[in-house]
Design a protein around this motif. Structure first.
Motif, PDB file in Angstrom:
ATOM      1  N   ALA A 198      75.729  37.788  18.096  1.00 46.88           N
ATOM      2  CA  ALA A 198      74.411  38.228  18.588  1.00 46.88           C
ATOM      3  C   ALA A 198      74.415  38.523  20.081  1.00 46.88           C
ATOM      4  CB  ALA A 198      73.366  37.148  18.288  1.00 46.88           C
ATOM      5  N   ALA A 199      75.060  37.666  20.879  1.00 49.44           N
ATOM      6  CA  ALA A 199      75.004  37.832  22.339  1.00 49.44           C
ATOM      7  C   ALA A 199      75.602  39.177  22.748  1.00 49.44           C
ATOM      8  CB  ALA A 199      75.753  36.691  23.019  1.00 49.44           C
ATOM      9  N   ALA A 200      76.755  39.507  22.175  1.00 44.61           N
ATOM     10  CA  ALA A 200      77.388  40.790  22.517  1.00 44.61           C
ATOM     11  C   ALA A 200      76.547  41.953  22.004  1.00 44.61           C
ATOM     12  CB  ALA A 200      78.788  40.850  21.912  1.00 44.61           C
ATOM     13  N   GLU A 201      75.981  41.779  20.810  1.00 48.02           N
ATOM     14  CA  GLU A 201      75.240  42.885  20.193  1.00 48.02           C
ATOM     15  C   GLU A 201      73.957  43.217  20.947  1.00 48.02           C
ATOM     16  OE1 GLU A 201      76.483  40.822  16.163  1.00 48.02           O
ATOM     17  OE2 GLU A 201      75.052  42.432  15.799  1.00 48.02           O
ATOM     18  N   LEU A 202      73.326  42.185  21.538  1.00 46.05           N
ATOM     19  CA  LEU A 202      72.142  42.472  22.367  1.00 46.05           C
ATOM     20  C   LEU A 202      72.548  43.311  23.587  1.00 46.05           C
ATOM     21  CD1 LEU A 202      70.379  38.991  22.264  1.00 46.05           C
ATOM     22  CD2 LEU A 202      69.696  41.080  21.051  1.00 46.05           C
ATOM     23  N   CYS A 203      73.736  43.036  24.108  1.00 42.35           N
ATOM     24  CA  CYS A 203      74.236  43.814  25.267  1.00 42.35           C
ATOM     25  C   CYS A 203      74.585  45.237  24.852  1.00 42.35           C
ATOM     26  CB  CYS A 203      75.450  43.130  25.863  1.00 42.35           C
ATOM     27  SG  CYS A 203      75.097  41.504  26.554  1.00 42.35           S
ATOM     28  N   TYR A 204      74.983  45.422  23.602  1.00 46.12           N
ATOM     29  CA  TYR A 204      75.309  46.783  23.149  1.00 46.12           C
ATOM     30  C   TYR A 204      74.045  47.651  23.111  1.00 46.12           C
ATOM     31  CZ  TYR A 204      79.791  44.784  21.569  1.00 46.12           C
ATOM     32  OH  TYR A 204      81.013  44.140  21.512  1.00 46.12           O
ATOM     33  N   ILE A 205      72.900  47.027  22.810  1.00 48.96           N
ATOM     34  CA  ILE A 205      71.629  47.785  22.878  1.00 48.96           C
ATOM     35  C   ILE A 205      71.339  48.119  24.350  1.00 48.96           C
ATOM     36  CG2 ILE A 205      69.140  47.803  22.366  1.00 48.96           C
ATOM     37  CD1 ILE A 205      69.668  45.672  20.241  1.00 48.96           C
ATOM     38  N   ARG A 218      74.413  51.658  23.127  1.00 45.96           N
ATOM     39  CA  ARG A 218      75.299  51.932  21.982  1.00 45.96           C
ATOM     40  C   ARG A 218      74.569  51.765  20.651  1.00 45.96           C
ATOM     41  NH1 ARG A 218      80.294  48.080  24.082  1.00 45.96           N
ATOM     42  NH2 ARG A 218      80.726  49.216  26.028  1.00 45.96           N
ATOM     43  N   PHE A 219      73.543  50.921  20.628  1.00 49.45           N
ATOM     44  CA  PHE A 219      72.718  50.707  19.434  1.00 49.45           C
ATOM     45  C   PHE A 219      71.259  50.755  19.864  1.00 49.45           C
ATOM     46  CE2 PHE A 219      75.569  49.541  15.994  1.00 49.45           C
ATOM     47  CZ  PHE A 219      76.734  49.223  16.653  1.00 49.45           C
ATOM     48  N   GLU A 220      70.365  50.882  18.877  1.00 46.92           N
ATOM     49  CA  GLU A 220      68.935  50.971  19.229  1.00 46.92           C
ATOM     50  C   GLU A 220      68.138  49.716  18.868  1.00 46.92           C
ATOM     51  OE1 GLU A 220      70.543  54.198  20.305  1.00 46.92           O
ATOM     52  OE2 GLU A 220      70.624  53.990  18.131  1.00 46.92           O
ATOM     53  N   ALA A 221      68.674  48.868  17.958  1.00 43.23           N
ATOM     54  CA  ALA A 221      67.883  47.695  17.564  1.00 43.23           C
ATOM     55  C   ALA A 221      68.780  46.646  16.919  1.00 43.23           C
ATOM     56  CB  ALA A 221      66.776  48.104  16.587  1.00 43.23           C
ATOM     57  N   ALA A 277      71.003  34.902  27.269  1.00 44.25           N
ATOM     58  CA  ALA A 277      71.638  35.813  28.253  1.00 44.25           C
ATOM     59  C   ALA A 277      71.399  37.269  27.849  1.00 44.25           C
ATOM     60  CB  ALA A 277      73.137  35.520  28.342  1.00 44.25           C
ATOM     61  N   GLY A 278      71.580  37.557  26.553  1.00 50.69           N
ATOM     62  CA  GLY A 278      71.365  38.931  26.090  1.00 50.69           C
ATOM     63  C   GLY A 278      69.941  39.384  26.311  1.00 50.69           C
ATOM     64  N   HIS A 279      69.011  38.432  26.281  1.00 44.47           N
ATOM     65  CA  HIS A 279      67.591  38.764  26.457  1.00 44.47           C
ATOM     66  C   HIS A 279      67.324  39.364  27.831  1.00 44.47           C
ATOM     67  CE1 HIS A 279      63.301  37.602  27.395  1.00 44.47           C
ATOM     68  NE2 HIS A 279      63.150  38.252  26.267  1.00 44.47           N
ATOM     69  N   ILE A 280      67.829  38.702  28.891  1.00 47.47           N
ATOM     70  CA  ILE A 280      67.540  39.220  30.246  1.00 47.47           C
ATOM     71  C   ILE A 280      68.339  40.488  30.520  1.00 47.47           C
ATOM     72  CG2 ILE A 280      69.221  37.711  31.401  1.00 47.47           C
ATOM     73  CD1 ILE A 280      67.239  37.618  33.781  1.00 47.47           C
ATOM     74  N   ILE A 281      69.548  40.575  29.973  1.00 43.22           N
ATOM     75  CA  ILE A 281      70.355  41.795  30.176  1.00 43.22           C
ATOM     76  C   ILE A 281      69.670  42.983  29.498  1.00 43.22           C
ATOM     77  CG2 ILE A 281      72.569  42.905  29.606  1.00 43.22           C
ATOM     78  CD1 ILE A 281      73.797  39.986  29.829  1.00 43.22           C
ATOM     79  N   LEU A 282      69.163  42.758  28.267  1.00 44.69           N
ATOM     80  CA  LEU A 282      68.445  43.812  27.556  1.00 44.69           C
ATOM     81  C   LEU A 282      67.165  44.189  28.301  1.00 44.69           C
ATOM     82  CD1 LEU A 282      67.990  45.587  25.010  1.00 44.69           C
ATOM     83  CD2 LEU A 282      66.837  43.614  23.979  1.00 44.69           C
ATOM     84  N   ARG A 283      66.413  43.181  28.742  1.00 45.12           N
ATOM     85  CA  ARG A 283      65.125  43.438  29.429  1.00 45.12           C
ATOM     86  C   ARG A 283      65.350  44.245  30.709  1.00 45.12           C
ATOM     87  NH1 ARG A 283      62.553  38.146  31.423  1.00 45.12           N
ATOM     88  NH2 ARG A 283      63.753  38.611  33.307  1.00 45.12           N
TER      89      ARG A 283
END
Ligand code: LIP
Length: 278
Positions: free
Chosen positions: A194-201, A205-208, A221-227
């Protein structure tokens, strides 16, 4: 006593070095990995001696950086007693991938205060990709700024799915998600980290991404990087209060409301699940 003001940029640079050090340890241990030393925490939920050693090392380094902070970690190293600052650590996200020598697998480290996540670092070991961001800053992949894609049409969207270990609670919802989207979107992918996949959005590279019943250490961590990359994360009802990771719907923002309309109608298919340790 007044809380010490933290130099977030300086601290983020130090955390990046910790994530890279732990990622190098994971890669090195993978070469001689002993599958006989893998334990089963629950059905199909595994943990290895490498997860635990990585977590011990990360917690020790982070404690040196910010002694007053508490810890919420996947394998239980350190403790959280209501401190002003708290580290959220997944020392090896993608454990099952790692055990089978598959990609992706990563280190995920976030720091939050009582209000919000302040910094996040995700180091995906197989492609040597360090994703990072801190509060009010931009999102980065290594030294390059990253942004979510502008894809807004569902039939062009690539969607990551996560199938949590709590199969009994998630199966009916998961099957309905596949029925709803398979053949109606650009593509569906199951990658197990999950952590890597949130960064891919965040990197476009991905939309959701859709999953439930994971841990706060998987997504903080992925939450703030995505935001900071322009993306959005809510629960399946649309609430941004989703850091307990019971329901996690992340997107580039452009496809969020259309997918959310479908998730809302399927939400009653979710089982009870169990509250993750806060
Ligand atoms: C994994 C998550 C993944 C989920 C897996 C597992 P772990 O974390 O990243 O999204 O589907 O069930 O929870 O256990 O590899 O740290």
């Amino acid at each position: 006593m007044a809380q010490q003001k933290i130099d977030l940029e300086h601290l983020t640079e130090a955390v990046k070095a910790v994530a890279r050090e732990a990622g190098g340890f994971l890669r090195s241990e993978r070469k001689s990995f002993d599958r006989g030393r893998v334990e089963q925490k629950a059905a199909h939920d595994y943990v290895s001696y490498v997860d635990k050693a990585s977590e011990r090392m990360i917690v020790a380094r982070l404690h040196d950086l910010l002694p007053e902070a508490g810890f919420i970690t996947e394998e239980g190293t350190g403790a959280f007693g209501g401190e002003e600052y708290c580290w959220l650590v997944d020392p090896l996200d993608g454990t099952s991938n790692y055990i089978h020598d598959n990609a992706p697998y990563c280190v995920s480290i976030a720091l939050r205060d009582r209000k919000e996540v302040l910094l996040g670092v995700v180091y995906e070991c197989c492609r040597d990709e360090l994703f990072w961001a801190c509060k009010d800053g931009k999102a980065y992949l290594n030294d390059e700024e990253i942004h979510v894609s502008r894809v807004s049409e569902l039939d062009q969207a690539f969607i990551e799915l996560g199938f949590p270990y709590r199969a009994e609670d998630y199966r009916e919802f998961a099957l309905q998600v596949v029925r709803s989207f398979y053949g109606h979107v650009g593509g569906l992918r199951l990658m197990g980290a999950a952590a890597a996949e949130l960064c891919y959005i965040a990197a476009g590279r991905f939309e959701a991404r859709i999953e439930a019943f994971i841990g706060p250490w998987d997504i903080a961590a992925g939450h703030i990087i995505l935001r900071q990359a322009g993306g959005r994360m809510t629960d399946f009802g649309g609430s941004p209060e989703c850091l307990d990771a019971r329901e996690v719907f992340a997107s580039n923002g452009y496809v969020h409301d259309e997918i959310l309309r479908q998730l809302r109608t399927q939400r009653d298919l979710l089982g009870e699940g169990q509250e993750m340790d806060k």
